[in-house]
Structures are given as structure tokens and as C-alpha cells.
Design a protein around this motif. Structure first.
Motif: not given
Length: 305
Positions: A64-68, A75-76, A269-270, A287-289
Motif C-alpha cells: 500500500t505504501s507506494p500507492r499512498a 490529490h494536491g 488518516t491511514l 480514499d480517506a487519505l
């Protein structure tokens, strides 16, 4: 080839060694402009502060880390701090300590951080690594700098390394065109701030308060004064972190700083979206992140409008 080598070669061939010698040139110095400074300058041209987001590498799990990190950029987030988890994180608060322990338990290793660097760079963000110096020192300063630069890294934030003791890192970063980001704090003397500003490349990290990282309900006036003092001694860019966790706080700091650094709020959040009993993050955690990141980005980027 040095001047002496050239002259020896000519002499061996019977050539004329008389005349001006060839001066030796400095070897291995990169002319690469500061990647972080360039991004900050671009944003300044639009009168926007940068949004700098932090997550530990390997959290919540290796997949998940690289996708995070990619989620942050998409997203900004303009500049990403990739944290290297450490077993003795003296400057980190409980939220980041929990995430770091989780990453270490999941098998995080320093070799894998270059994958995260590539993910950030490919997504269009500026990848920084934040690390306690002991990790870099034991990995090998030159080895880390070379691997980091090859992966598309921009620079290194070293919270426990002061410029006076950073000779090896200064040399390696100059050789590979990497940014050096040193910290200043509200109780730093003007001379200490001057030394940090003179040796930093990219920006100076202004800690909003003394103590460990973590979310805070309010911010004091000290970071604004610290930014003023740091600019007064010649810093081109000053970014503020530690304790900034809400859109309102991001907007406030963005009104006077070149960049706003947010860590614990993103990590939290994560953490909230991760099931510690499962092998990976819950499907909705990214999605929450994304939602948290977008809310902060809107406030920070619009701080001066």
C-alpha cells in the motif's frame, strides 16, 4: 585526466611538455538546479504556498505504501516527505511512532525506499526523504546519495544532523545535485539560523514549536516570527512543520510561509483506515487519505487569496 597525467603521457611519447600546464578541475560536482527550490519558485510565481506531505515508507504495509504516496501527489501534495522508519524516533510523536513500528514489523528496509521515491517522481511530485542520520550513515552516505539521485530523489531532510557535523553529506549532496534541508526552531539563536540557512539547499525547515511531532488544536505565533528571522539571514525559502494538522491551520501558516508541512494528520488518516489484524490496508483507507489530502490542499494553496 589530471595535468600531471597528461604531461607524463606526452613525455613518454617524446612530446614537448613545455608551456602552460592544464589546471586540475573539481571532479563530480553536479550543476543540477535545486528540484525543491524550483518547485517552490514555481508556486511562488502563482502566489501559492507549497503543500508538503509526510508519510513513513512501508506504512501501512509494503504494497500500500507506494500507492499512498501516489495518492498524496494526485490529490494536491506538491512535495512529499518519505520518512525512513527508525526504532528510536526521538522527534516523532505517538502517531508517527505507531506507524513506524508498523512499517518495521511489516518488513520495511532502507533498500525499498527508492521504490517510493520513484513512485512520487513518476506521479509528478518532488520526492524528499526524511531520515535520522544514523540510518544514512550506516547505509553509506555516498552509496545512499547515488542510489537516491538515480531513483529521482530531490533531497534529504535530516532532523538530527546540524550543518557543523554534515561535511560528508554536504560533499555527497553537492556531487549528486541533491537538496539539503536543515531545521531551525523557535529557540535557535540568530547565528544558528544563519548557519542553517547558509548550508541548506531547497528550503529551511522551520519547526513551529519545540518538542515532538503531532497534531495540535492551536498554533502559537512563534512560527511566523521564526520564518521572519530565517528570511532575514538570507534563506530563499522557509517551510513550516510540526503541529500543522487542519485545513484552518494550513491556511494560517500558508499565508506567510513558503510551504506548509503536514505529517501526523495524514498518518492518522491511514492508521484509522488500516486493520492491524489484516495483511493490508482496508480498501477505503486510500480514499480517506485522498479526501484528507484534498481538504488540506485546498486550504493551503488558497491561503493568500
Amino acid at each position: 585526466m589530471s595535468a600531471n597525467t597528461v604531461m607524463d603521457s606526452m613525455a613518454a611519447r617524446g612530446g614537448d611538455t613545455a608551456g602552460p600546464s592544464i589546471p586540475e578541475q573539481p571532479l563530480g560536482l553536479s550543476a543540477r538546479p535545486s528540484p525543491t527550490g524550483s518547485r517552490l519558485a514555481t508556486l511562488a510565481g502563482r502566489d501559492e504556498p507549497a503543500f508538503i506531505g509526510y508519510l513513513p515508507y512501508g506504512f501501512p504495509d509494503p504494497d500500500t505504501s507506494p500507492r499512498a504516496f501516489e495518492t498524496l501527489v494526485r490529490h494536491g501534495v506538491d512535495i512529499v516527505e518519505i520518512g525512513l522508519p527508525y526504532s528510536d524516533p526521538v522527534m516523532d510523536g505517538p502517531v508517527i511512532q505507531t506507524a513506524s513500528r508498523q512499517a518495521i514489523a511489516a518488513g520495511e528496509r532502507i533498500e525499498g525506499v527508492f521504490r517510493a521515491v520513484q513512485a512520487v517522481a513518476q506521479a509528478g511530485g518532488v520526492p524528499l526523504v526524511m531520515s535520522y542520520w544514523n540510518l544514512i550513515f550506516h547505509y553509506g552516505v555516498e552509496r545512499f546519495a547515488a542510489r537516491f539521485a538515480d531513483a529521482g530523489g530531490a533531497g534529504l531532510i535530516t532532523p538530527d544532523l546540524i550543518p557543523d557535523e554534515a561535511g560528508e553529506w554536504i560533499e555527497a549532496s553537492d556531487r549528486h545535485g541533491l537538496d539539503r534541508i536543515f531545521l531551525v526552531a523557535p529557540d535557535s539563536t540568530d547565528e544558528r539560523i544563519r548557519v542553517a540557512a547558509a548550508n541548506s539547499r531547497g528550503f529551511v525547515y522551520a519547526a513551529s514549536r519545540m518538542g515532538v511531532t503531532g497534531e495540535r488544536a492551536t498554533l502559537s505565533s512563534s512560527p511566523r516570527e521564526l520564518v521572519r528571522r530565517t528570511r532575514a539571514v538570507g534563506a530563499d525559502h522557509v517551510c513550516v512543520g510540526i503541529g500543522v494538522s487542519t485545513p484552518a491551520q494550513g491556511r494560517e501558516v500558508g499565508s506567510y510561509a513558503d510551504g506548509v508541512i503536514v505529517g501526523s494528520a495524514l498518518v492518522h488518516t491511514l492508521l484509522d483506515g488500516h486493520d492491524s489484524n489484516a495483511a493490508s490496508a482496508r480498501p477505503n483507507s486510500l480514499d480517506a487519505l485522498a479526501a484528507t489530502t484534498e481538504g488540506l490542499a485546498e486550504a493551503i494553496h488558497g491561503a493568500r487569496r
